[in-house]
Enzyme design. Structure first.
Site, PDB file in Angstrom:
ATOM      1  N   LYS A 128       8.118  -0.633  -3.742  1.00 46.47           N
ATOM      2  CA  LYS A 128       7.321  -0.880  -4.937  1.00 46.47           C
ATOM      3  C   LYS A 128       8.172  -1.378  -6.093  1.00 46.47           C
ATOM      4  O   LYS A 128       7.657  -1.543  -7.196  1.00 46.47           O
ATOM      5  CB  LYS A 128       6.593   0.407  -5.336  1.00 46.47           C
ATOM      6  CG  LYS A 128       5.715   0.982  -4.225  1.00 46.47           C
ATOM      7  CD  LYS A 128       5.225   2.376  -4.571  1.00 46.47           C
ATOM      8  CE  LYS A 128       4.691   3.085  -3.334  1.00 46.47           C
ATOM      9  NZ  LYS A 128       4.441   4.513  -3.582  1.00 46.47           N
ATOM     10  N   ARG A 144      -3.066  15.429  -6.481  1.00 44.25           N
ATOM     11  CA  ARG A 144      -4.027  14.330  -6.402  1.00 44.25           C
ATOM     12  C   ARG A 144      -4.942  14.572  -5.220  1.00 44.25           C
ATOM     13  O   ARG A 144      -5.437  15.681  -5.077  1.00 44.25           O
ATOM     14  CB  ARG A 144      -3.330  12.986  -6.360  1.00 44.25           C
ATOM     15  CG  ARG A 144      -2.241  12.871  -5.346  1.00 44.25           C
ATOM     16  CD  ARG A 144      -1.731  11.473  -5.347  1.00 44.25           C
ATOM     17  NE  ARG A 144      -0.685  11.332  -6.364  1.00 44.25           N
ATOM     18  CZ  ARG A 144       0.419  10.679  -6.135  1.00 44.25           C
ATOM     19  NH1 ARG A 144       0.590  10.086  -4.978  1.00 44.25           N
ATOM     20  NH2 ARG A 144       1.340  10.584  -7.038  1.00 44.25           N
ATOM     21  N   PRO A 190       0.096   0.591  -8.021  1.00 43.50           N
ATOM     22  CA  PRO A 190       0.420  -0.528  -7.207  1.00 43.50           C
ATOM     23  C   PRO A 190       1.289  -0.033  -6.096  1.00 43.50           C
ATOM     24  O   PRO A 190       2.327   0.578  -6.323  1.00 43.50           O
ATOM     25  CB  PRO A 190       1.153  -1.471  -8.130  1.00 43.50           C
ATOM     26  CG  PRO A 190       1.331  -0.733  -9.417  1.00 43.50           C
ATOM     27  CD  PRO A 190       0.737   0.610  -9.278  1.00 43.50           C
ATOM     28  N   GLU A 191       0.844  -0.268  -4.910  1.00 44.23           N
ATOM     29  CA  GLU A 191       1.671   0.022  -3.729  1.00 44.23           C
ATOM     30  C   GLU A 191       2.209  -1.311  -3.246  1.00 44.23           C
ATOM     31  O   GLU A 191       2.038  -2.318  -3.922  1.00 44.23           O
ATOM     32  CB  GLU A 191       0.836   0.761  -2.668  1.00 44.23           C
ATOM     33  CG  GLU A 191       0.202   2.031  -3.252  1.00 44.23           C
ATOM     34  CD  GLU A 191      -0.607   2.839  -2.255  1.00 44.23           C
ATOM     35  OE1 GLU A 191      -0.256   2.853  -1.073  1.00 44.23           O
ATOM     36  OE2 GLU A 191      -1.610   3.457  -2.677  1.00 44.23           O
TER      37      GLU A 191
END
Length: 293
Positions: free
Chosen positions: A61, A279, A2-3
């Site tokens: 966040k 990533r 979740p950003e």
DNA sequence: AGACTGACCTGAACGC
DNA sequence: TGCGTTCAGGTCAGTC
């Protein structure tokens, strides 16, 4: 996940469903979910029980529920702080609903309304209770949030200051965008989307970034996150949902993130994926040329 | 002081 | 079918 947009969707849901409600019981189902609460799960439960939720706030966040004072003579306000990590969810559900497999904390209220559940597959997220304290850049926030910069949706956000902070770094542009002490709320998805919109490569060195380029990428980040919020956030799967368990639709609007080999929506060149910080980064090789080494 | 690397977790998707 | 590998939207302690 979740950003910022996804966390803001959750904050709004909590504002709609738990404000002015008093906590009756707290059940910690997994100790790791409250590991940031230094004094332990029992103290976490004790500090929450009997408190009434007065506001739902957010910076970057991080999300928190402001609580009324424990005693009338106590001036220090506490907050229930939540960070969703990679897979955390705050769900508002009827108590009759079956427990989720990864239910970590259950909070019941002293009314007939639905309960609040913290569900988190990967347990990178967590809940904790802290007093509100002055943040480095101003404002009252829970202690662990004190070092987090203001996010672009904060009314007191200064683009000038954020650009200056970006240019003060001595690193690559994308790393700086992901650094929550420079500007908060941006994660891997929106960093890539913002860089694409600004036609900048994430490997560009921040020391050579012009003020105009800094503004361009931050403006792009603000715009893309605002658009995502309007669509309920980005979710590729059921891991990222609002308090009612529903997913957002912004994944359909992504230009580069996860679009490997698909044609750039601006120039048609295939989008490429590169390894970055354990990533991925997604770029258009034509719109965003790599900086020369 | 500031920049960078791993470690923290579970589960899905993939290749053999 | 099964087993190993890789990947996933985040952060922070530790190291240089």
């Amino acid at each position: 996940m979740p950003e910022l947009p996804e966390v803001e969707v959750v904050r709004r849901g909590l504002a709609d469903h738990v404000l002015d409600r008093r906590v009756a019981t707290v059940e910690v189902r997994h100790p790791r979910a409250v590991r940031r609460h230094a004094t332990g799960a029992d103290d976490f439960t004790a500090r929450l029980t009997g408190r009434t939720v007065r506001a739902a706030a957010r910076r970057g966040k991080y999300l928190w529920l402001e609580l009324d004072s424990a005693d009338p003579g106590d001036s220090a306000e506490d907050a229930l702080l939540a960070h969703l990590g990679m897979s955390g969810q705050m769900l508002v559900e009827d108590a009759a609903q079956p427990d989720e497999k990864h239910l970590r904390v259950r909070i019941r209220f002293d009314d007939d309304g639905p309960e609040l559940r913290f569900v988190d597959q990967r347990t990178f997220g967590g809940l904790s209770v802290h007093p509100l304290a002055p943040a480095t850049g101003g404002g009252l926030v829970p202690e662990p949030v004190a070092h987090i910069a203001r996010d672009p949706m904060d009314p007191a956000f200064s683009a000038e200051d954020a650009v200056a902070a970006l240019r003060r770094r001595r690193t690559e542009l994308k790393r700086a965008l992901l650094d929550q002490t420079v500007v908060s709320g941006i994660g891997n998805i929106y960093a890539d989307e913002a860089l694409w919109r600004a036609k900048l490569h994430g490997l560009r060195p921040t020391e050579k970034l012009t003020r105009a380029q800094g503004h361009a990428v931050l403006d792009a980040a603000t715009t893309v996150m605002t658009e995502a919020l309007a669509q309920g956030g980005t979710s590729f799967d059921a891991l990222y949902v609002n308090v009612n368990g529903a997913s957002g639709y912004f994944d359909r609007s992504l230009d580069v993130y996860g679009q490997t080999d698909r044609a750039c929506t601006r120039c048609g060149t295939p989008i490429r994926r590169d390894a970055f910080m354990n990533r991925s980064s997604f770029t258009c090789p034509r719109c965003q040329p790599r900086p020369r080494r």
